[in-house]
Motif scaffolding. Sequence first.
Motif, mmCIF file in Angstrom:
data_model
loop_
_atom_site.group_PDB
_atom_site.id
_atom_site.type_symbol
_atom_site.label_atom_id
_atom_site.label_comp_id
_atom_site.label_asym_id
_atom_site.label_seq_id
_atom_site.Cartn_x
_atom_site.Cartn_y
_atom_site.Cartn_z
ATOM 1 N N GLY A 147 39.923 10.588 14.869
ATOM 2 C CA GLY A 147 39.483 9.214 14.702
ATOM 3 C C GLY A 147 38.724 9.005 13.409
ATOM 4 O O GLY A 147 38.970 8.036 12.674
ATOM 5 N N VAL A 148 37.798 9.907 13.109
ATOM 6 C CA VAL A 148 37.025 9.790 11.863
ATOM 7 C C VAL A 148 37.937 9.961 10.651
ATOM 8 O O VAL A 148 37.815 9.234 9.650
ATOM 9 C CB VAL A 148 35.880 10.821 11.838
ATOM 10 N N THR A 149 38.859 10.910 10.726
ATOM 11 C CA THR A 149 39.785 11.126 9.609
ATOM 12 C C THR A 149 40.611 9.876 9.340
ATOM 13 O O THR A 149 40.800 9.477 8.183
ATOM 14 C CB THR A 149 40.710 12.314 9.918
ATOM 15 N N ASN A 150 41.103 9.225 10.398
ATOM 16 C CA ASN A 150 41.862 7.988 10.221
ATOM 17 C C ASN A 150 41.023 6.907 9.555
ATOM 18 O O ASN A 150 41.507 6.161 8.695
ATOM 19 C CB ASN A 150 42.378 7.481 11.577
ATOM 20 N N VAL A 151 39.759 6.805 9.969
ATOM 21 C CA VAL A 151 38.871 5.812 9.369
ATOM 22 C C VAL A 151 38.702 6.075 7.877
ATOM 23 O O VAL A 151 38.824 5.167 7.041
ATOM 24 C CB VAL A 151 37.499 5.824 10.067
ATOM 25 N N LEU A 152 38.425 7.321 7.529
ATOM 26 C CA LEU A 152 38.182 7.648 6.130
ATOM 27 C C LEU A 152 39.428 7.441 5.276
ATOM 28 O O LEU A 152 39.323 7.097 4.094
ATOM 29 C CB LEU A 152 37.699 9.102 6.016
ATOM 30 N N ARG A 153 40.593 7.625 5.873
ATOM 31 C CA ARG A 153 41.832 7.487 5.101
ATOM 32 C C ARG A 153 42.272 6.036 4.939
ATOM 33 O O ARG A 153 42.817 5.668 3.898
ATOM 34 C CB ARG A 153 42.962 8.263 5.789
ATOM 35 N N HIS A 154 42.041 5.229 5.983
ATOM 36 C CA HIS A 154 42.749 3.957 6.024
ATOM 37 C C HIS A 154 41.882 2.702 6.112
ATOM 38 O O HIS A 154 42.371 1.628 5.782
ATOM 39 C CB HIS A 154 43.717 3.942 7.223
ATOM 40 N N SER A 155 40.635 2.791 6.595
ATOM 41 C CA SER A 155 39.959 1.560 7.005
ATOM 42 C C SER A 155 39.071 0.939 5.938
ATOM 43 O O SER A 155 38.719 -0.235 6.041
ATOM 44 C CB SER A 155 39.114 1.822 8.256
ATOM 45 N N GLY A 156 38.646 1.715 4.942
ATOM 46 C CA GLY A 156 37.706 1.184 3.964
ATOM 47 C C GLY A 156 36.316 0.980 4.535
ATOM 48 O O GLY A 156 35.528 0.176 4.018
ATOM 49 N N ALA A 157 35.973 1.687 5.618
ATOM 50 C CA ALA A 157 34.673 1.513 6.272
ATOM 51 C C ALA A 157 33.551 2.142 5.453
ATOM 52 O O ALA A 157 33.766 3.070 4.672
ATOM 53 C CB ALA A 157 34.709 2.133 7.667
ATOM 54 N N HIS A 158 32.327 1.636 5.687
ATOM 55 C CA HIS A 158 31.128 2.206 5.073
ATOM 56 C C HIS A 158 30.353 3.095 6.042
ATOM 57 O O HIS A 158 29.571 3.940 5.621
ATOM 58 C CB HIS A 158 30.209 1.089 4.565
ATOM 59 N N HIS A 159 30.562 2.886 7.344
ATOM 60 C CA HIS A 159 29.812 3.639 8.345
ATOM 61 C C HIS A 159 30.709 3.912 9.550
ATOM 62 O O HIS A 159 31.435 3.019 9.999
ATOM 63 C CB HIS A 159 28.570 2.855 8.785
ATOM 64 N N VAL A 160 30.649 5.137 10.048
ATOM 65 C CA VAL A 160 31.366 5.535 11.258
ATOM 66 C C VAL A 160 30.353 6.149 12.214
ATOM 67 O O VAL A 160 29.573 7.023 11.800
ATOM 68 C CB VAL A 160 32.475 6.567 10.971
ATOM 69 N N GLU A 161 30.354 5.710 13.462
ATOM 70 C CA GLU A 161 29.445 6.286 14.453
ATOM 71 C C GLU A 161 30.251 6.885 15.597
ATOM 72 O O GLU A 161 31.067 6.211 16.222
ATOM 73 C CB GLU A 161 28.487 5.236 15.011
ATOM 74 N N ILE A 162 29.998 8.167 15.857
ATOM 75 C CA ILE A 162 30.578 8.860 17.009
ATOM 76 C C ILE A 162 29.543 8.822 18.128
ATOM 77 O O ILE A 162 28.384 9.190 17.915
ATOM 78 C CB ILE A 162 30.924 10.312 16.665
ATOM 79 N N SER A 163 29.960 8.384 19.309
ATOM 80 C CA SER A 163 29.020 8.261 20.426
ATOM 81 C C SER A 163 29.595 8.918 21.670
ATOM 82 O O SER A 163 30.783 8.798 21.953
ATOM 83 C CB SER A 163 28.738 6.778 20.694
ATOM 84 N N LEU A 164 28.720 9.613 22.404
ATOM 85 C CA LEU A 164 29.087 10.229 23.674
ATOM 86 C C LEU A 164 28.171 9.717 24.773
ATOM 87 O O LEU A 164 26.939 9.758 24.619
ATOM 88 C CB LEU A 164 28.961 11.755 23.602
ATOM 89 N N THR A 165 28.745 9.232 25.851
ATOM 90 C CA THR A 165 27.981 8.899 27.049
ATOM 91 C C THR A 165 28.724 9.479 28.244
ATOM 92 O O THR A 165 29.941 9.713 28.179
ATOM 93 C CB THR A 165 27.828 7.378 27.234
ATOM 94 N N ALA A 166 28.005 9.709 29.333
ATOM 95 C CA ALA A 166 28.656 10.348 30.480
ATOM 96 C C ALA A 166 27.972 9.937 31.771
ATOM 97 O O ALA A 166 26.765 9.648 31.792
ATOM 98 C CB ALA A 166 28.622 11.867 30.341
ATOM 99 N N ASP A 167 28.753 9.885 32.831
ATOM 100 C CA ASP A 167 28.186 9.791 34.169
ATOM 101 C C ASP A 167 28.582 11.057 34.920
ATOM 102 O O ASP A 167 28.969 12.059 34.300
ATOM 103 C CB ASP A 167 28.640 8.516 34.883
ATOM 104 N N GLU A 168 28.509 11.031 36.229
ATOM 105 C CA GLU A 168 28.755 12.242 37.008
ATOM 106 C C GLU A 168 30.173 12.761 36.855
ATOM 107 O O GLU A 168 30.421 13.970 36.917
ATOM 108 C CB GLU A 168 28.474 11.963 38.478
ATOM 109 N N HIS A 169 31.122 11.852 36.625
ATOM 110 C CA HIS A 169 32.525 12.233 36.675
ATOM 111 C C HIS A 169 33.260 12.137 35.342
ATOM 112 O O HIS A 169 34.290 12.783 35.178
ATOM 113 C CB HIS A 169 33.270 11.367 37.701
ATOM 114 N N ARG A 170 32.796 11.336 34.419
ATOM 115 C CA ARG A 170 33.580 11.109 33.217
ATOM 116 C C ARG A 170 32.731 11.108 31.954
ATOM 117 O O ARG A 170 31.525 10.836 31.983
ATOM 118 C CB ARG A 170 34.330 9.772 33.310
#
Length: 231
Positions: A147-170
């Motif tokens: 996902g980050v690689t696609n952003v850097l190659r194609h989107s022209g973005a200035h900021h990318v944020e990777i986020s992880l959240t979880a509950d008991e099952h997912r």
Amino acid sequence: MRKTAVWLRTRPHNVRQVFTARLRANEAEVREQERRRLHRDLHDDLGPTLAGIRLRLGTASARLDDQPELRRLLDDAASETARAMSEIRRIVDELPPPDLAGLGLPGALRKLAARLDNAGARVTVEAQPLVLAATTELAAYRIAAEGVTNVLRHSGAHHVEISLTADEHRLVLTVADDGEGPPPAGWWGHGTGLRSMRQRAEDVGGNCVILFRPDGAPGTVVRAELPRNPA
């Protein structure tokens, strides 16, 4: 009786879904174990062996100034060995990164972000320590990296944020950027990276989609939902 009849009609379908999800998870676990074994074998054994062969070929070639034909053959053999080493590095790069085993998913993603930070955009990670199945960790890491690689190659973005959240099952992984926005509908079939992200999620019984940002700002969100511990 009506509720019972409905339950009887739907139960076989649910059983098939559970069986399919478990089968995929078991297959993914077997592949993960094999990848880890290959990583050790290639990185710790075959790679250094080929490096030593190349060094000896170069040393022998340097001593044959008076035999140009033999020297050429040795130089060719050294070049072929170098190409084999490059191919091994490419294969190892596709295997689980050592950071994942040593640091867990959040730590591995932070190291990934540090390597990619300022390569056209700032990359940050929001995550807390998590206990996850190895197959889920690997799928999430690969989806985030793609996902980050696609952003850097194609989107022209200035900021990318990777986020992880979880509950008991997912586990929910998001890769959000402030670039140009998601690709046209149906574009899953035309981008290898996008198909790869979706396939990695499905292999562990999850899913992956590309969305507009929920806050209405320009940009894209890659969102993957993965089971914490595939059945």
